[in-house]
Design an enzyme around this catalytic site. Structure first.
Site, PDB file in Angstrom:
ATOM      1  N   GLN A  12      -4.799  -5.346   6.787  1.00 54.05           N
ATOM      2  CA  GLN A  12      -5.686  -6.307   6.137  1.00 54.05           C
ATOM      3  C   GLN A  12      -5.621  -7.691   6.772  1.00 54.05           C
ATOM      4  O   GLN A  12      -6.244  -8.628   6.268  1.00 54.05           O
ATOM      5  CB  GLN A  12      -5.340  -6.404   4.646  1.00 54.05           C
ATOM      6  CG  GLN A  12      -5.476  -5.118   3.877  1.00 54.05           C
ATOM      7  CD  GLN A  12      -6.917  -4.640   3.778  1.00 54.05           C
ATOM      8  OE1 GLN A  12      -7.857  -5.419   3.880  1.00 54.05           O
ATOM      9  NE2 GLN A  12      -7.097  -3.335   3.593  1.00 54.05           N
ATOM     10  N   HIS A  67       0.859  -1.187   0.000  1.00 56.82           N
ATOM     11  CA  HIS A  67       0.000   0.000   0.000  1.00 56.82           C
ATOM     12  C   HIS A  67       0.893   1.233   0.000  1.00 56.82           C
ATOM     13  O   HIS A  67       2.005   1.209   0.515  1.00 56.82           O
ATOM     14  CB  HIS A  67      -0.872  -0.042   1.257  1.00 56.82           C
ATOM     15  CG  HIS A  67      -1.966   0.971   1.319  1.00 56.82           C
ATOM     16  ND1 HIS A  67      -1.738   2.284   1.673  1.00 56.82           N
ATOM     17  CD2 HIS A  67      -3.307   0.867   1.107  1.00 56.82           C
ATOM     18  CE1 HIS A  67      -2.880   2.933   1.678  1.00 56.82           C
ATOM     19  NE2 HIS A  67      -3.854   2.111   1.325  1.00 56.82           N
TER      20      HIS A  67
END
Length: 411
Positions: free
Chosen positions: A202, A122
């Site tokens: 996540q 990310h």
């Protein structure tokens, strides 16, 4: 087994209609919905206990402080940290990683040191390290991926060397749906005397995480991806490192004593937490952890696996649809990124929204990964504990109808 129908009663937001269709919420990798018990916990704080923490001796201040610090203890137990001194409250994963790049990075990284990332990171786990590398003239390197989207451990062993100071890696990808072998990576990094930083945004909401067993040096995650409020997150760090690091924000309760020319800092973890914190957010995060524990992370993990085993083969059976990441459901988290031939993912997501199905579209804050995959954007469906096989069916049906609409002009 999770009683999903009963569980969904805690989420009145899911009972609404969107564009005259019942809502199917499949954007959980971006943010999850909050159940009533957590909202009520935060409401109670504001109605009965609203006061600043750590500062007052009056009753409201004491109650607020107790609830806030109880939440920290819940976090400690949730991730199995040794002590609350290792649990820092931040604004979220992005904030946590920026703190690390500034505090740990500026303290320990030297010219020529290597910082190793992967292509699946990310932006929040890329840009802070890019800026650190520029400031310190360090070398930024990337671990490749396999054809199926897994982290290439052979390449990891090539990239991680005696010059490696930091390896920053996602526990689970927000695009590919893969889970990285963090324990194996940690052993490799420590063998070369490096430090490992894990983006757990996540992972923590979806599976049990034990930072002691993983032996990671730092671990970051966000409340809003695990049924909690926005604006609250956690940075776990081993005491050994946190004691040597300097805070990056100053003022408020992170102070021990202020002299005219210098100041001293409070003990861990408060040394890093400047100013009035997100009290309601911390309390809400603690409540979210309690909610997840009642269900159990093992049950949540198995529930998501069952959904992926159900939906992934059906997605792959749609002619012209490309799924990114592993093709085997057993290797997938609840995140599935996909594209439909001849249709921009924004158009696809808009068409799905017209049918009440909420998915994400774009680069998912992972542009290097999408460039690596030779695509500019994807649609992304992400499942969580309150999703059902009916939601999966609606996704499949809506994609097929969108495909038909853009081919022939009608639903």
């Amino acid at each position: 087994m999770i009683n999903v129908e009963k569980l969904r009663q805690d989420f009145p937001i899911l009972a609404q209609n969107v564009n005259e269709e019942s809502l199917v919420y499949l954007d959980n990798a971006a943010t999850t919905q909050m159940p009533d018990p957590i909202l009520q916990t935060m409401k109670t704080y504001y109605h009965k206990d609203h006061a600043n923490v750590h500062r007052g001796v009056h009753t409201l201040a004491q109650r607020a402080t107790e609830k806030y610090e109880t939440a920290r203890e819940k976090v400690r137990q949730f991730i199995h940290a040794n002590e609350i001194a290792e649990v820092l409250f931040t604004k979220g994963t992005t904030s946590s990683l920026n703190w690390l790049a500034r505090s740990f990075g500026d303290r320990f990284i030297n010219e020529g040191d290597e910082i190793v990332l992967s292509y699946m990171e990310h932006h929040s786990n890329i840009v802070p390290w890019q800026q650190l590398a520029k400031r310190k003239k360090a070398v930024l390197k990337y671990i490749s991926l396999t054809e199926d989207g897994f982290l290439d451990m052979e390449d990891a062993r090539r990239q991680i060397t005696e010059k490696t100071a930091i390896v920053a890696i996602a526990h689970a990808s927000n695009v590919l749906g893969v889970i990285n072998p963090i324990a194996e990576l940690t052993e490799l990094v420590h063998k070369h005397q490096g430090v490992i930083v894990v983006d757990g945004a996540q992972a923590v909401p979806h599976m049990p995480v034990n930072v002691k067993e993983l032996d990671v040096d730092f671990y970051a995650f966000s409340g809003h991806k695990m049924l909690g409020p926005t604006g609250i997150g956690v940075l776990y760090g081993k005491r050994y490192w946190l004691e040597q690091m300097e805070p990056v924000e100053f003022g408020g309760e992170m102070i021990d004593f202020v002299y005219l020319q210098e100041s001293t800092w409070a003990e861990l973890p408060w040394k890093f937490e400047a100013g009035t914190p997100n009290i309601a957010g911390g309390i809400g995060l603690g409540s979210a952890i309690g909610y997840l524990n009642e269900i159990s992370l093992e049950e949540i993990y198995h529930h998501e696996k069952e959904l992926i085993h159900y939906v992934l083969p059906r997605l792959e059976a749609i002619e012209g649809l490309t799924v990114y990441g592993p093709s085997e459901p057993v290797d997938h988290t609840g995140v599935i990124a996909f594209n439909l031939d001849g249709l921009h993912p924004h158009d696809l997501a808009t068409a799905l929204d017209m049918q009440g199905v909420a998915v994400r579209a774009g680069h998912h804050c992972a542009q290097p990964l999408l460039n690596y995959l030779d695509t500019m954007a994807t649609a992304r469906a992400s499942f969580y504990l309150y999703n059902t096989k009916d939601d999966a069916d609606r996704l499949i049906e809506s994609i097929k109808e969108a495909k038909e609409f853009f081919r022939h002009g009608s639903f």
